[in-house]
Structures are given as structure tokens and as C-alpha cells.
Design an enzyme around this catalytic site. Sequence first.
Site, PDB file in Angstrom:
ATOM      1  N   HIS A   6      -4.596  -5.459  -2.999  1.00  4.95           N
ATOM      2  CA  HIS A   6      -4.760  -5.513  -4.464  1.00  4.95           C
ATOM      3  C   HIS A   6      -6.172  -6.000  -4.847  1.00  4.95           C
ATOM      4  O   HIS A   6      -7.071  -6.015  -4.003  1.00  4.95           O
ATOM      5  CB  HIS A   6      -3.648  -6.363  -5.100  1.00  4.95           C
ATOM      6  CG  HIS A   6      -2.297  -6.080  -4.506  1.00  4.95           C
ATOM      7  ND1 HIS A   6      -1.570  -4.966  -4.814  1.00  4.95           N
ATOM      8  CD2 HIS A   6      -1.574  -6.751  -3.550  1.00  4.95           C
ATOM      9  CE1 HIS A   6      -0.445  -4.959  -4.105  1.00  4.95           C
ATOM     10  NE2 HIS A   6      -0.422  -6.025  -3.329  1.00  4.95           N
ATOM     11  N   HIS A  99      -1.179  -9.410   2.792  1.00  5.87           N
ATOM     12  CA  HIS A  99      -0.407  -9.399   1.553  1.00  5.87           C
ATOM     13  C   HIS A  99       0.526 -10.599   1.481  1.00  5.87           C
ATOM     14  O   HIS A  99       0.822 -11.240   2.482  1.00  5.87           O
ATOM     15  CB  HIS A  99       0.460  -8.125   1.472  1.00  5.87           C
ATOM     16  CG  HIS A  99      -0.300  -6.882   1.144  1.00  5.87           C
ATOM     17  ND1 HIS A  99      -0.308  -6.320  -0.104  1.00  5.87           N
ATOM     18  CD2 HIS A  99      -1.094  -6.104   1.915  1.00  5.87           C
ATOM     19  CE1 HIS A  99      -1.074  -5.233  -0.090  1.00  5.87           C
ATOM     20  NE2 HIS A  99      -1.572  -5.081   1.127  1.00  5.87           N
ATOM     21  N   GLU A 175       2.782  -9.192   5.735  1.00  2.00           N
ATOM     22  CA  GLU A 175       3.360  -9.804   4.535  1.00  2.00           C
ATOM     23  C   GLU A 175       3.575 -11.269   4.908  1.00  2.00           C
ATOM     24  O   GLU A 175       4.513 -11.627   5.598  1.00  2.00           O
ATOM     25  CB  GLU A 175       4.684  -9.130   4.157  1.00  2.00           C
ATOM     26  CG  GLU A 175       4.542  -7.695   3.655  1.00  2.00           C
ATOM     27  CD  GLU A 175       4.064  -7.596   2.207  1.00  2.00           C
ATOM     28  OE1 GLU A 175       3.704  -8.638   1.610  1.00  2.00           O
ATOM     29  OE2 GLU A 175       4.047  -6.469   1.672  1.00  2.00           O
TER      30      GLU A 175
HETATM   31 ZN    ZN Z   1       0.788  -6.811  -1.837  1.00  2.00          ZN
END
Ligand code: ZN
Length: 212
Positions: A6, A99, A175
Site C-alpha cells: 500500500h 503487510h 502478513e
Molecule cells: Zn496489506
Amino acid sequence: MLDPGHNGGNASHPDIIDKLVPAGNGTRKPCNTTGTATNAGYAEHAFNWDVALRVRTILRSDGITVVLTRPNDTGVGPCVNRRAEIGNDAHAAAVVSIHGDGSPTGYGFHIIRANDDDAGARTDAASTRLAADVHARMVSESGMTTATYAGSDGYDMRSDLAGLTLSLRPTIMVECGNMRDAGDATRMSSPYGRSRIAMAIASGISAFLAGH
Ligand code: ZN
């Protein structure tokens, strides 16, 4: 290559990030997304950026060349297909996308790689090894546990993530935790927690590179 997911300017530029781009496997997906946040408002893009810089510092001190997919945390994008191209063009020895997740339930980290049939056999084996090397350090060094809500034992495989399917290099997405979980959010919001996660990711990357 480190890919902090992002970007800080994404939320204010839906015109750019909502555009559809090739995402691999014959699909198209939005250029980029805004990412998640903790319930207290700590944004995922900021977490990803902070951890990526910490990992870069550690790897550089080991003499490893690091390329980032974005130069700061205030811009827009780049699109997911472009992020994959950056790693391909750099002939990156390892690509690690960083992330934080946003699930209504569960906690812990998981490491995603492309499904076996998505990429060439050459990168499949290397991506599997990269995943194992980072997974081992995440378990022993990061302070995070394996995810209770996604994948299995901290591993997952997906066919719908452009950064994985379009990469021709050994590639994983980490993640690091579930930002919607109170315990994970506490760790991920603290500089100490992020330093432990970064140390684990950097150690895993170093182990993978040393295995060549
Ligand atoms: Zn993400």
C-alpha cells in the site's frame, strides 16, 4: 527487494488506485488498495513502511543490496503489477512483500506464496524455501505466533495476488499479524514490536540468501 504494501497517499487518490491492472492468471485487479489499520487508527501502510526500513537497515549492514518498491510513505501506488515488475527488472534474489492483515477474528502471522501452478518451477522451489526460512525466524524471533485464522501453521498459498503471480523471482508475502486483534495490534504499534518483526524477516532473508 522489499515491498512495503500500500502507500500513505492511496486513500486520497481512488481515481488512481481503483484503476484495473493485469493481476496474473488472466485476471485484472485494482492498481492498489488502502490497506487496513488497527482499531486505534495505526495504518497498515505506515506499519509496512516502518518494518521495511528496519529490515533494509539490517540487510544493508550485512552487505546486502536492497531495493524498495516505493520511495516514501506519502505517495500513491505503485500498482501491484508494477511492484512485481520492479523485482523482475532488478533480478531480485528474493522478493518479500510486507503487510499487516485486517481480519475480524484471529491473530498471528502467515506467509503467502503463489500456488505451485502459477509460476515456473524454478521460482516455486526457491519461494518455498524463502517462505520456510522467514517462517522459522518469525516463529523464533518476532514475538508473533502462527495465524489462527488463515492458512495452516503460518503458511498459505494464493492465486489472486498480483505481486506473487506476476513475479518471476523467489517471492513471498508476509502478513505480519492481524491489526484488528488487540494483542497483535499492541505489538505491531510499538517500535519494539516492529523491531522484533523486522529482525525476524531480515534473519530469514539472510538465511535464504546464504543458502544459495
Ligand atoms: Zn496489506
